[in-house]
Design a protein around this motif. Structure first.
Motif, mmCIF file in Angstrom:
data_model
loop_
_atom_site.group_PDB
_atom_site.id
_atom_site.type_symbol
_atom_site.label_atom_id
_atom_site.label_comp_id
_atom_site.label_asym_id
_atom_site.label_seq_id
_atom_site.Cartn_x
_atom_site.Cartn_y
_atom_site.Cartn_z
ATOM 1 N N VAL A 179 9.573 11.795 -7.099
ATOM 2 C CA VAL A 179 9.389 10.857 -5.946
ATOM 3 C C VAL A 179 10.018 11.569 -4.686
ATOM 4 O O VAL A 179 9.194 11.574 -3.525
ATOM 5 C CB VAL A 179 10.358 9.701 -5.981
ATOM 6 N N SER A 231 10.089 6.133 -14.902
ATOM 7 C CA SER A 231 11.508 6.259 -15.278
ATOM 8 C C SER A 231 12.401 5.138 -14.485
ATOM 9 O O SER A 231 11.754 4.345 -13.706
ATOM 10 C CB SER A 231 12.236 7.478 -14.749
ATOM 11 N N ILE A 257 7.154 9.350 -14.368
ATOM 12 C CA ILE A 257 7.619 9.700 -12.946
ATOM 13 C C ILE A 257 9.208 9.706 -12.722
ATOM 14 O O ILE A 257 9.586 8.601 -13.068
ATOM 15 C CB ILE A 257 6.865 8.497 -11.961
ATOM 16 N N THR A 258 9.673 10.814 -12.221
ATOM 17 C CA THR A 258 11.158 10.802 -12.274
ATOM 18 C C THR A 258 11.568 10.680 -10.650
ATOM 19 O O THR A 258 10.690 10.854 -9.885
ATOM 20 C CB THR A 258 11.780 11.986 -13.054
ATOM 21 N N ASN A 300 3.009 10.569 -8.949
ATOM 22 C CA ASN A 300 2.437 10.548 -10.281
ATOM 23 C C ASN A 300 1.347 11.891 -10.663
ATOM 24 O O ASN A 300 1.752 12.626 -11.455
ATOM 25 C CB ASN A 300 1.127 9.465 -10.496
ATOM 26 N N VAL A 336 0.703 -1.156 -0.004
ATOM 27 C CA VAL A 336 0.087 -0.033 -0.026
ATOM 28 C C VAL A 336 0.768 1.171 0.050
ATOM 29 O O VAL A 336 0.493 2.185 -0.339
ATOM 30 C CB VAL A 336 -1.000 0.094 1.068
ATOM 31 N N PHE A 337 1.989 1.142 1.028
ATOM 32 C CA PHE A 337 3.073 2.139 0.763
ATOM 33 C C PHE A 337 3.435 2.550 -0.567
ATOM 34 O O PHE A 337 3.363 3.819 -1.090
ATOM 35 C CB PHE A 337 4.183 2.042 1.439
ATOM 36 N N ILE A 338 3.698 1.689 -1.635
ATOM 37 C CA ILE A 338 4.407 1.845 -2.816
ATOM 38 C C ILE A 338 3.014 2.491 -3.580
ATOM 39 O O ILE A 338 3.234 3.500 -4.295
ATOM 40 C CB ILE A 338 4.779 0.439 -3.619
ATOM 41 N N ASN A 339 1.803 1.976 -3.477
ATOM 42 C CA ASN A 339 0.784 2.580 -4.244
ATOM 43 C C ASN A 339 0.479 3.897 -4.034
ATOM 44 O O ASN A 339 0.339 4.947 -4.647
ATOM 45 C CB ASN A 339 -0.304 1.693 -3.814
ATOM 46 N N TYR A 340 0.758 4.358 -2.696
ATOM 47 C CA TYR A 340 0.420 5.626 -2.003
ATOM 48 C C TYR A 340 1.535 6.416 -2.453
ATOM 49 O O TYR A 340 0.910 7.551 -3.307
ATOM 50 C CB TYR A 340 0.279 5.589 -0.553
ATOM 51 N N LEU A 341 2.596 6.179 -2.463
ATOM 52 C CA LEU A 341 3.801 6.976 -2.791
ATOM 53 C C LEU A 341 3.870 7.389 -4.252
ATOM 54 O O LEU A 341 3.818 8.408 -4.864
ATOM 55 C CB LEU A 341 5.171 6.515 -2.418
ATOM 56 N N SER A 342 3.519 6.152 -5.093
ATOM 57 C CA SER A 342 3.432 6.453 -6.610
ATOM 58 C C SER A 342 2.305 7.227 -7.055
ATOM 59 O O SER A 342 2.436 8.111 -8.019
ATOM 60 C CB SER A 342 3.415 5.101 -7.283
ATOM 61 N N ALA A 343 1.057 7.134 -6.337
ATOM 62 C CA ALA A 343 0.005 7.838 -6.751
ATOM 63 C C ALA A 343 0.232 9.316 -6.797
ATOM 64 O O ALA A 343 0.106 10.370 -7.399
ATOM 65 C CB ALA A 343 -1.087 7.666 -5.939
ATOM 66 N N PHE A 389 -2.758 6.262 6.042
ATOM 67 C CA PHE A 389 -3.220 5.671 4.795
ATOM 68 C C PHE A 389 -3.211 4.107 4.988
ATOM 69 O O PHE A 389 -3.917 3.463 4.185
ATOM 70 C CB PHE A 389 -2.285 5.929 3.568
#
Lengths: 107, 132
Positions: free
Chosen positions: A69, B66, A64-65, A53, A43-50, B117
């Motif tokens: 992030v 990336s 996404i660079t 993004n 979920v952390f990955i999802n949250y951070l990438s959203a 979250f």
């Protein structure tokens, strides 16, 4: 949603290894605890990438660079992560550049 | 052996007095010192980048990523896991236990603002659908 949280889990062994390093030696780990942390990191990955993004979109680029992030981490009030991450990142980046310049020099 | 070999390779094909484009001797010196200073254990693999990318792509909104982003995510996840575990461990110690339990993690999440979250992911009650 095409895939749910359960479809993409990080490998249990890797997660358990990181867990054990964070705890003092000879600590037992409940099975549910390992699963909970595994789900939490997905979920952390999802949250951070959203978030990253959204930042990328607002800066008008589609990809996404790395700076996106880092900005996302600050937005999510996770600035404590930033120093360690910067350090690890410049380490791997230097290795990558080394390989690229070495290969370029061969031709 | 490496000195003579590398010198002959460098000087082959370059005009006398010209700068060698690629300093082979220097490269091997650096590689040797890197190998000597290499202290990390081989078992410490980072999280698989392909898996991380898959997780990122579960969000339909995310289109292009990336190459450096999954690397950052891997390290970020590692830090996240360590941090959450340590906070949960505090609760386990408070209850004089040596076993880290799910309830400890749930408590840690509820006490940390930045983990809002995750409130629904690790419920405090006994029954949760995703385990069965």
């Amino acid at each position: 949603m095409s895939t749910s949280i359960d479809d993409n889990e990080l490998p249990k062994a890797n997660v358990t290894r990181i867990l054990k390093h964070a705890l003092p030696a000879s600590t037992a780990l409940q099975k549910d605890a390992k699963l909970a942390i595994s789900k939490a990191s997905t979920v952390f990955i999802n949250y951070l990438s959203a978030t990253a993004n959204d930042i990328a979109k607002s800066a008008n680029h589609k990809t996404i660079t790395a700076p996106d992030v880092f900005k996302a981490l600050e937005v999510l009030e996770l600035e404590d992560f930033v120093p360690k991450l910067q350090e690890a990142f410049t380490g791997t980046k230097m290795n990558a550049n080394y390989h690229i310049s070495y290969k370029a020099a061969l031709y | 052996m490496s000195e003579e070999l590398s010198h002959s390779i460098i000087n082959a094909g370059t005009a006398p007095g010209a700068q060698p484009v690629f300093d082979l001797a220097k490269f091997w010196q650096e590689q040797l010192s890197l190998a000597d200073n290499f202290d990390s254990d081989f078992k410490n693999h980072p999280l698989p980048l392909a898996r991380i990318k898959k997780v990122m792509k579960t969000d339909q909104d995310v289109k292009m990523i990336s190459a450096e982003a999954p690397i950052l995510f891997a390290k970020g996840c590692e830090i996240f896991i360590s941090e959450l575990t340590r906070r949960a461990w505090i609760h386990a110690e408070e209850n004089k236990r040596r076993t880290l339990q799910r309830s400890d993690i749930a408590t840690a999440i509820s006490k940390t603002d930045m983990c809002d979250f995750l409130i629904d992911i690790v419920p405090r009650e006994e029954v949760c659908e995703f385990i069965s």
